[in-house]
Design a protein around this motif. Sequence first.
Motif: not given
Length: 214
Positions: A94-116
């Motif tokens: 998880a490299p720091m990109y502009n104080w935040s996550l690389p967008s590639t990593l964020k897209a993966w997280i958005d797929h994984l975090h699923v309510l229910g």
Amino acid sequence: MPQLLHVDSSANLVSSVSRDLTGLFADTWRARGPEFTVVARDLHRDPVPHLPDAELHYAARLRTPDATSDPAAEARQAELIAEVAAADVVVIGAPMYNWSLPSTLKAWIDHLHVLGTTVPFDTADQPFAGKPVVVVSSRGNTYAPGTPGAGTDFTVPPLQQVLGVSMGMAVTVVTAELTLAERIPVLAPLKEQADASRSAARHTVRTLGGTLGG
Ligand SMILES: Cc1cc2nc3c(=O)[nH]c(=O)nc-3n(C[C@H](O)[C@H](O)[C@H](O)COP(=O)(O)O)c2cc1C
């Protein structure tokens, strides 16, 4: 068979610090024996698209009545979730990109975090609870307490929140800081600190890769 899910997201394919550290973790894991297998997911070389549909943030039974999700997108999300489910341990670069996550990593997280599905909603299910996940955070500068950057690391906190608090995974963070000490003149005086941080991170990664999930 203990399985490691090895995730990278650095856009640097030449001299990435996070790739070096996650690679060391995976090598240490493999050295424990032939039964210690590795599944690799490189989010830079083979990016997951942005979540194409907000309804995919919910389990199918929780979606709005008129929701129509693309079956291919649903299948992709299910595959990513199954990959984490099948892993005994996860290591994430998880490299720091502009104080935040690389967008590639964020897209993966958005797929994984699923309510229910992966986080509790109408049921208490938390299928990844207790699963060890090692977040390897590389950053050009330092964000240590007392430095000007303190409090501006927005890379690690969201990962701790999503993976640890929400999904209940057992998160360990390994940090390599000041990775740009050789490249950015103003950081040059901190070269020794950078080297110490890198070698401490290598030591920790070796220890974790040799012990977690056994
Ligand atoms: C697009 C981009 C944005 C970056 N933003 C930051 C930043 O906000 N703060 C920082 O300390 N370093 C920043 N860096 C430097 C990286 O965090 C540093 O080079 C780190 O080692 C990257 O991880 P890697 O070596 O695994 O590629 C940035 C690098 C890139 C490529």
